[in-house]
Design an enzyme around this catalytic site. Structure first.
Site, mmCIF file in Angstrom:
data_model
loop_
_atom_site.group_PDB
_atom_site.id
_atom_site.type_symbol
_atom_site.label_atom_id
_atom_site.label_comp_id
_atom_site.label_asym_id
_atom_site.label_seq_id
_atom_site.Cartn_x
_atom_site.Cartn_y
_atom_site.Cartn_z
ATOM 1 N N HIS A 1 -5.059 7.865 8.362
ATOM 2 C CA HIS A 1 -3.726 7.914 8.970
ATOM 3 C C HIS A 1 -3.386 9.250 9.634
ATOM 4 C CE1 HIS A 1 -2.412 4.564 5.903
ATOM 5 N NE2 HIS A 1 -3.488 4.241 6.613
ATOM 6 N N TYR B 1 -2.069 -3.597 -0.023
ATOM 7 C CA TYR B 1 -3.310 -4.369 0.018
ATOM 8 C C TYR B 1 -3.588 -5.067 -1.308
ATOM 9 C CZ TYR B 1 -4.090 -1.971 4.417
ATOM 10 O OH TYR B 1 -3.959 -1.510 5.696
ATOM 11 N N GLN C 1 -10.825 8.354 9.691
ATOM 12 C CA GLN C 1 -10.139 7.965 10.920
ATOM 13 C C GLN C 1 -9.825 9.152 11.818
ATOM 14 O OE1 GLN C 1 -6.675 5.912 9.413
ATOM 15 N NE2 GLN C 1 -7.889 4.259 8.534
ATOM 16 N N GLU D 1 4.238 -2.843 13.314
ATOM 17 C CA GLU D 1 5.531 -2.798 13.987
ATOM 18 C C GLU D 1 5.447 -2.275 15.413
ATOM 19 O OE1 GLU D 1 8.192 -1.806 9.964
ATOM 20 O OE2 GLU D 1 8.043 -0.313 11.575
ATOM 21 N N TYR E 1 12.661 5.299 10.122
ATOM 22 C CA TYR E 1 12.089 3.964 10.292
ATOM 23 C C TYR E 1 11.608 3.342 8.985
ATOM 24 C CZ TYR E 1 13.078 4.455 15.109
ATOM 25 O OH TYR E 1 13.788 4.590 16.288
#
Length: 362
Positions: A147, A260, A83, A239, A249
């Protein structure tokens, strides 16, 4: 390997068919502005009329008012893995005088790669970056390709918010000694503002503004200058968060999703000292770039929150009064990576699935 750039986009009248998207405000016209893009990730508008587009493999393109695309050279070393790659672009408000641009990207590090921020100047010919300088990078130690985050937002005071994913290392999002899973606040030179919440806390990374995030893929200011972030949950629990200085958070201690595998995440959906999301999705939609609309062309949508769905291929419009959602979809909304408001109030969409950039008007 560099690939040949085909000039596939033309802005002249009639060059591309205009497609229709149905919405609560009537039919929207989606005009294709550029196509043939490879894994596009973000875009930004220059005063000259150019639109700059990042491609994750490590290429920066400029779309001219005549519809032609050309490549801009001068990028630093990009780690194109999983990613990660060339990610967000920020055009600061003073670009006309400074010529400076900011980029977030995956930077090669010992044993892996980490999210970094670089500053560079665009030359007068608008075909090359000069003085590529890394102003901040994540503490080394992350491996894998998951990520990275990462969005860049210029605050009203000129500081820069940077979102960073936890790089697949869940506990690190609760570790103030690492930037993983946090929103940072830095200056244009990479320095740390003295009023950051952890600037004087021993052992903490002083750039951290908020923490306990998983993988923030969207960020934007509202009309009051408040920062909002969209982030990926796991299986459920995506979110929208209103970002507060110094707040936690909750990831991976609390979440509205599950792993998953189906296993429970952490301790449940709430815990004292940890923030609740303003809105969450279950099942996950994989939200991407975030935009809070000014109302310029659609006054009824002033202050509404827009994000793309990477998973289901629609444009999500959320009314913050009650967080009700409208889903606008068509071929042009396939795997939306970025959503931004253009200089005249049009909504621009960057589709990874189509490899194209669209301009949406009434």
């Amino acid at each position: 390997m560099a690939r040949t750039l085909a000039i596939l986009s033309f802005l002249m009248l009639g060059a591309w068919p205009v497609q229709a998207l149905e919405s609560s405000q009537g039919t929207l016209q989606a005009e294709e502005m550029a196509s043939g893009l490879e894994a596009p990730w973000a875009f930004g508008f220059l005063p000259s009329g150019l639109v700059l587009i990042t491609e994750k493999p490590g290429r920066l393109l400029a779309l001219g008012p005549d519809g032609a695309l050309h490549e801009i050279g001068g990028l630093g070393d990009i780690a194109n893995r999983g990613q990660g790659g060339l990610l967000d672009i920020l055009v600061p408000r003073d670009f006309s005088t400074s010529r400076e641009l900011l980029f977030s990207y995956a930077k090669p590090q010992s044993g892996g790669a980490g999210t970094a921020v670089a500053r560079a100047r665009l030359n007068a010919a608008e075909d090359r970056l000069e003085d590529w300088t890394v102003i901040y990078e994540m503490t080394p130690g992350s491996s894998g390709g998951r990520h990275f985050g990462s969005r860049l937002v210029e605050a009203e005071d000129g500081t820069i918010f940077v979102t960073m994913g936890e790089r697949g290392d869940r506990p690190s999002a609760q570790d103030l000694a690492r930037e993983n899973g946090s929103v940072l606040r830095i200056t244009r030179t990479g320095d740390i503002p003295k009023d950051n919440p952890f600037a004087n806390e021993a052992g903490a990374r002083s750039a951290i503004w908020s923490y306990g995030h998983r993988n923030p893929q969207g960020a934007a200011l509202d009309q009051d200058g408040q920062l909002w972030v969209s982030e990926h949950g796991a299986k459920g629990g995506d979110e929208i968060n209103k970002i507060t200085k110094g707040a936690n958070y909750g990831w991976p201690v609390i979440s509205y999703g599950r792993h998953y595998s189906g296993a429970k995440i952490g301790e449940g959906t709430s815990k004292p000292g940890m923030e609740q999301p303003a809105h969450y999705w279950d099942p996950s939609i994989a939200p991407s770039g975030l935009m809070i609309y000014s109302g310029a062309l659609w006054p009824e949508w002033r202050g509404h929150v827009f994000t793309g769905s990477l998973k289901f291929g629609f444009l999500s419009r959320l009314d913050p009064a009650d967080w009700s959602e409208e889903r606008i979809d068509g071929p042009e909304t396939g795997r939306l990576r970025d959503v931004r408001e253009g200089p005249e109030g049009a909504i621009w969409l960057l589709s990874e699935e189509q490899g194209a950039l669209y301009r949406v008007t009434p």
